[in-house]
Scaffold this motif. Structure first.
Motif, short mmCIF file in Angstrom:
data_model
loop_
_atom_site.label_atom_id
_atom_site.label_comp_id
_atom_site.label_asym_id
_atom_site.label_seq_id
_atom_site.Cartn_x
_atom_site.Cartn_y
_atom_site.Cartn_z
N ALA A 82 0.82 -1.22 0.00
CA ALA A 82 0.00 0.00 0.00
C ALA A 82 0.86 1.27 0.00
CB ALA A 82 -0.94 -0.02 1.21
N GLY A 83 1.93 1.24 0.81
CA GLY A 83 2.79 2.43 0.89
C GLY A 83 3.47 2.72 -0.44
N GLN A 84 3.96 1.65 -1.09
CA GLN A 84 4.65 1.82 -2.38
C GLN A 84 3.68 2.30 -3.45
OE1 GLN A 84 5.98 -2.22 -2.54
NE2 GLN A 84 8.06 -1.71 -1.89
N SER A 85 2.44 1.78 -3.42
CA SER A 85 1.43 2.21 -4.39
C SER A 85 1.12 3.69 -4.22
CB SER A 85 0.12 1.44 -4.22
OG SER A 85 0.29 0.11 -4.55
N ALA A 86 1.01 4.10 -2.96
CA ALA A 86 0.69 5.50 -2.68
C ALA A 86 1.80 6.40 -3.22
CB ALA A 86 0.50 5.71 -1.18
N ARG A 87 3.03 5.97 -3.02
CA ARG A 87 4.19 6.74 -3.50
C ARG A 87 4.16 6.85 -5.04
NH1 ARG A 87 7.47 10.37 -3.43
NH2 ARG A 87 9.33 10.10 -4.62
N LEU A 88 3.90 5.71 -5.68
CA LEU A 88 3.83 5.69 -7.14
C LEU A 88 2.70 6.62 -7.63
CD1 LEU A 88 5.04 4.02 -9.62
CD2 LEU A 88 2.87 2.82 -9.54
N GLY A 89 1.56 6.57 -6.92
CA GLY A 89 0.43 7.43 -7.29
C GLY A 89 0.81 8.90 -7.22
N GLU A 90 1.56 9.25 -6.18
CA GLU A 90 2.01 10.66 -6.04
C GLU A 90 2.87 11.06 -7.23
OE1 GLU A 90 4.14 11.26 -2.38
OE2 GLU A 90 2.43 10.48 -1.23
N VAL A 91 3.79 10.17 -7.60
CA VAL A 91 4.69 10.49 -8.72
C VAL A 91 3.87 10.65 -10.01
CG1 VAL A 91 6.58 9.62 -10.15
CG2 VAL A 91 6.67 9.32 -7.67
N VAL A 92 2.95 9.74 -10.24
CA VAL A 92 2.15 9.80 -11.47
C VAL A 92 1.32 11.09 -11.51
CG1 VAL A 92 0.25 8.70 -12.75
CG2 VAL A 92 2.09 7.30 -11.80
N ARG A 93 0.75 11.44 -10.37
CA ARG A 93 -0.08 12.67 -10.34
C ARG A 93 0.77 13.92 -10.59
NH1 ARG A 93 -2.85 10.44 -6.20
NH2 ARG A 93 -1.60 11.58 -4.69
N ALA A 94 2.03 13.87 -10.16
CA ALA A 94 2.89 15.05 -10.30
C ALA A 94 3.42 15.23 -11.73
CB ALA A 94 4.06 14.95 -9.32
N LEU A 95 3.24 14.22 -12.58
CA LEU A 95 3.81 14.28 -13.94
C LEU A 95 3.04 15.29 -14.79
CD1 LEU A 95 4.17 10.49 -14.76
CD2 LEU A 95 5.91 12.05 -13.90
N GLU A 96 3.76 15.85 -15.76
CA GLU A 96 3.08 16.72 -16.72
C GLU A 96 2.71 15.95 -17.98
OE1 GLU A 96 5.70 20.05 -17.03
OE2 GLU A 96 5.31 20.56 -14.93
N THR A 97 3.16 14.71 -18.02
CA THR A 97 2.91 13.86 -19.19
C THR A 97 1.46 13.36 -19.19
OG1 THR A 97 5.15 13.09 -18.87
CG2 THR A 97 3.79 11.77 -20.31
N THR A 98 0.91 13.13 -20.37
CA THR A 98 -0.40 12.50 -20.49
C THR A 98 -0.23 11.01 -20.18
OG1 THR A 98 -0.83 14.05 -22.28
CG2 THR A 98 -2.35 12.20 -22.06
N VAL A 99 -1.10 10.48 -19.33
CA VAL A 99 -0.95 9.09 -18.89
C VAL A 99 -2.24 8.31 -19.13
CG1 VAL A 99 -0.50 7.57 -16.91
CG2 VAL A 99 0.68 9.77 -17.05
N LEU A 100 -2.08 7.11 -19.68
CA LEU A 100 -3.19 6.16 -19.76
C LEU A 100 -2.74 4.95 -18.96
CD1 LEU A 100 -5.96 5.67 -21.23
CD2 LEU A 100 -4.66 4.47 -22.99
N LEU A 101 -3.54 4.52 -17.98
CA LEU A 101 -3.10 3.38 -17.18
C LEU A 101 -4.20 2.36 -16.99
CD1 LEU A 101 -4.05 3.52 -13.89
CD2 LEU A 101 -2.51 5.46 -13.94
N VAL A 102 -3.77 1.09 -17.02
CA VAL A 102 -4.67 -0.03 -16.73
C VAL A 102 -4.32 -0.51 -15.33
CG1 VAL A 102 -5.08 -2.46 -17.22
CG2 VAL A 102 -4.99 -0.84 -19.09
N GLU A 103 -5.33 -0.72 -14.51
CA GLU A 103 -5.02 -1.06 -13.13
C GLU A 103 -6.21 -1.77 -12.48
OE1 GLU A 103 -2.10 -0.58 -11.22
OE2 GLU A 103 -3.40 -1.86 -10.01
N HIS A 104 -5.90 -2.79 -11.71
CA HIS A 104 -6.97 -3.49 -10.99
C HIS A 104 -7.23 -2.90 -9.61
CE1 HIS A 104 -6.45 -6.99 -13.84
NE2 HIS A 104 -7.74 -6.76 -13.83
N ASP A 105 -6.22 -2.24 -9.04
CA ASP A 105 -6.36 -1.69 -7.69
C ASP A 105 -7.26 -0.45 -7.75
OD1 ASP A 105 -6.08 -0.22 -5.36
OD2 ASP A 105 -3.94 -0.65 -5.14
N MET A 106 -8.50 -0.64 -7.35
CA MET A 106 -9.50 0.42 -7.48
C MET A 106 -9.15 1.66 -6.67
SD MET A 106 -11.61 0.42 -9.59
CE MET A 106 -11.26 -1.17 -10.20
N GLY A 107 -8.60 1.46 -5.49
CA GLY A 107 -8.23 2.60 -4.65
C GLY A 107 -7.20 3.48 -5.38
N PHE A 108 -6.22 2.83 -5.98
CA PHE A 108 -5.17 3.55 -6.71
C PHE A 108 -5.78 4.32 -7.87
CE2 PHE A 108 -2.05 3.85 -10.11
CZ PHE A 108 -0.94 4.36 -9.45
#
Ligand SMILES: Nc1ncnc2c1ncn2[C@@H]1O[C@H](COP(=O)(O)OP(=O)(O)OP(=O)(O)O)[C@@H](O)[C@H]1O
Length: 246
Positions: free
Chosen positions: A183-209
């Motif tokens: 959970a901690g690592q996912s949260a960290r990754l989520g922060e990094v992804v949100r901070a990006l200026e790049t356009t992102v398309l992601l597939v993910e099963h973890d609904m919270g993320f």
């Protein structure tokens, strides 16, 4: 920035994608969710250029790239990460990111090295600066000299993300980025992804993320888009609830 327009893919009688249409704005993070077999991987294959759709078009910044093969699409700035991390275990974290950049330059042998020396030195400095910048963005500065093989999976995933970001992609496709993370690592990754200026398309099963990280969500079921909207809209959508969230 990305537009998927009426895309259909059939495997024999199975319509893996059925007239899929949606758009992702520049700099937005868009999640694709749906039950197993919904068509998520097929959609990624179509957007990254690994599979040509039977019908429909893929547009990047208004340009039709439907017929453009994956290698050329990568050159045009489309990067994809895969479910299994792909890093060079025997290189350090910094060297992994540098290797992702090296792909562009070099060549020409010794003669070119001598003639182009000043330009090369500048390029080298720019590369090192970019590596430092990307490592900082991904929270990896303290690990720059660690060997990638020695890192736990969560950090290897960040290294992979850093590699994908190194040469400033226009569109980043992340395939199950949290798989294997706590959970901690996912949260960290989520922060990094949100901070990006790049356009992102992601597939993910973890609904919270997905709910925490994405600006918009596309919900697929049996190859069809059954809903698109903000996380809050999708969560409240009765069709989505019935089909998927339960
Ligand atoms: N190469 C293929 N040949 C035949 N059928 C395929 C092929 N690839 C996918 N399919 C079928 O297309 C449909 C969509 O598959 P896809 O892998 O895109 O779904 P998914 O949403 O990524 O599923 P998962 O979450 O399980 O990875 C499924 O019914 C699948 O069985």
């Amino acid at each position: 920035m990305l537009a998927v327009d009426g895309v259909s893919v059939a495997f024999g009688g199975v319509r893996a994608l059925d007239e899929v249409t949606f758009e992702v704005g520049r700099g937005a993070v868009c999640g694709v969710i749906g039950p197993n077999g919904a068509g998520k991987t097929t959609l990624f294959d179509v957007v990254s250029g690994l599979r040509r759709p039977g019908e429909g078009r893929v547009l990047l910044d208004g340009h039709d790239v439907t017929g453009m093969p994956a290698v050329r699409r990568a050159r045009a700035g489309v990067r994809r990460t895969f479910q299994r991390t792909q890093v060079f275990g025997r290189l350090t974290v910094a060297a992994n990111v540098l290797a992702a950049l090296d792909w562009h330059g070099g060549g020409g042998g010794l003669a070119a090295d001598l003639v182009g020396w000043p330009a090369r030195r500048r390029l080298e400095r720019e590369r090192r600066e970019r590596v430092a910048e990307v490592l900082e963005l991904c929270g990896l500065t303290g690990l720059r000299d660690a060997y990638a093989a020695a890192l736990p999976v969560g950090q290897r995933r960040l290294v992979e993300l850093a590699r994908a970001l190194a040469d400033r992609p226009r569109l980043l496709l992340l395939d199950e980025p949290t798989s294997g993370l706590d959970a901690g690592q996912s949260a960290r990754l989520g922060e990094v992804v949100r901070a990006l200026e790049t356009t992102v398309l992601l597939v993910e099963h973890d609904m919270g993320f997905v709910m925490d990280t994405c600006d918009r969500i596309v919900v697929l079921d049996l190859g069809k888009v059954i809903a698109t909207g903000t996380p809050a809209e999708v969560r409240e959508d009765p069709v989505v609830r019935a089909a998927y969230l339960g």
